[in-house]
Enzyme design. Sequence first.
Site, short mmCIF file in Angstrom:
data_model
loop_
_atom_site.label_atom_id
_atom_site.label_comp_id
_atom_site.label_asym_id
_atom_site.label_seq_id
_atom_site.Cartn_x
_atom_site.Cartn_y
_atom_site.Cartn_z
CG ASP A 30 -67.33 100.40 61.76
OD1 ASP A 30 -66.09 101.17 61.96
OD2 ASP A 30 -68.28 100.19 62.05
CG ASN A 32 -59.55 100.07 61.15
OD1 ASN A 32 -59.99 98.83 61.15
ND2 ASN A 32 -59.28 100.66 60.03
CD1 TRP A 35 -58.14 94.51 66.37
CD2 TRP A 35 -56.62 96.04 66.52
NE1 TRP A 35 -57.09 93.90 66.45
CE2 TRP A 35 -56.11 94.62 66.35
CE3 TRP A 35 -55.64 97.02 66.48
CZ2 TRP A 35 -54.76 94.34 66.53
CZ3 TRP A 35 -54.29 96.73 66.55
CH2 TRP A 35 -53.79 95.48 66.26
NE ARG A 43 -60.03 107.06 65.63
CZ ARG A 43 -61.10 106.07 65.74
NH1 ARG A 43 -61.65 105.66 67.08
NH2 ARG A 43 -61.85 105.98 64.33
CG HIS A 47 -56.91 103.99 60.92
ND1 HIS A 47 -58.31 103.19 60.78
CD2 HIS A 47 -56.80 104.89 61.48
CE1 HIS A 47 -59.08 104.27 61.32
NE2 HIS A 47 -58.36 105.19 61.68
CD1 TRP A 79 -63.44 114.23 53.07
CD2 TRP A 79 -61.26 114.62 53.63
NE1 TRP A 79 -62.82 113.89 51.77
CE2 TRP A 79 -61.49 114.18 52.44
CE3 TRP A 79 -60.03 114.75 54.31
CZ2 TRP A 79 -60.28 113.79 51.73
CZ3 TRP A 79 -58.79 114.49 53.34
CH2 TRP A 79 -59.02 114.01 52.01
CG LEU A 141 -59.88 91.40 42.79
CD1 LEU A 141 -61.30 90.68 43.05
CD2 LEU A 141 -59.10 91.09 44.15
CD GLU A 217 -79.29 87.80 49.87
OE1 GLU A 217 -79.42 87.93 51.08
OE2 GLU A 217 -80.02 87.99 48.91
#
Length: 258
Positions: A30, A32, A35, A43, A47, A79, A141, A217
């Site tokens: 969260d 972006n 920033w 915006r 991203h 959306w 991973l 956690e």
Amino acid sequence: MSEVERDLDRLLAEVQSAGDVPAHVAVIMDGNGRWAGERGLPRFMGHREGMKAVRRTVTACLDLGVRHLTLYAFSKENWSRPAEEVAALMRLLSEYVERDRSELAEKGVRVSVLGDRSRLSAPARRSVESIETSTAGGGELALNLAISYGSRDEILSAARTLARRCVAGDLSPDEIAPEDFEAALFTAGSPDPDLLIRTSGEMRVSNFLLWQIAYAEIHVTPVLWPDFGERDFYEAVLDYQRRERRFGRVTPVSDDGV
Ligand code: FPP
């Protein structure tokens, strides 16, 4: 090696010696937009910069031996953002796939997409399918990208799957076990997240992995996602390692789960 790199290596060694590393980390990426706003940029630029933080986080997981990483890249609610922002996010997804596919495959990262992919544009859907296919063999991973994802939808869809099995006589309602439910979720096959990280200081879960984070956690950092780096990830894991995980019991559960 620069002083910054040496510092990062020291922190990595500290995390490795501090205790168990979480098997599964989930992240709500969260900040972006903020920033970008702070820099007078559109915006979309937030991203784009956020994509670099995705790369840093994948690297941190590989360096640390975290085996599952789930990133909230695009919620079902997203959306309703302006059409040009949605289009830019879809383009970014394709760009990420094109740029990173072979490197991810080489490093043993297996990518899966969680969410309602029927709503994705055709090129975005093709990108998703192609990265899943080319990384399918990865064993280091598991990287889950939650795209067009909503946890309540996921839970409803699992309930429908189980209801169908009951109607078909394959399952009895009284015998439905947590494992049956888990097997019907998008995250089937992944353990529950041990650690949930949210950036940008917001204290919300935002319809993300509601079933799966029952005992996670939670680490909230004020850092905006595009600024999030390996150091922030290691600090989140150190914070996790300092917690006493009790799973509702009185005494902490030991490393071997007993
Ligand atoms: C939330 O910040 C972030 C998103 C809705 C998009 C996340 C996307 C990326 C990090 C880039 C693409 C990722 C991949 C995996 C290709 P926000 O826009 O809500 O920020 P704000 O709260 O400051 O407005």
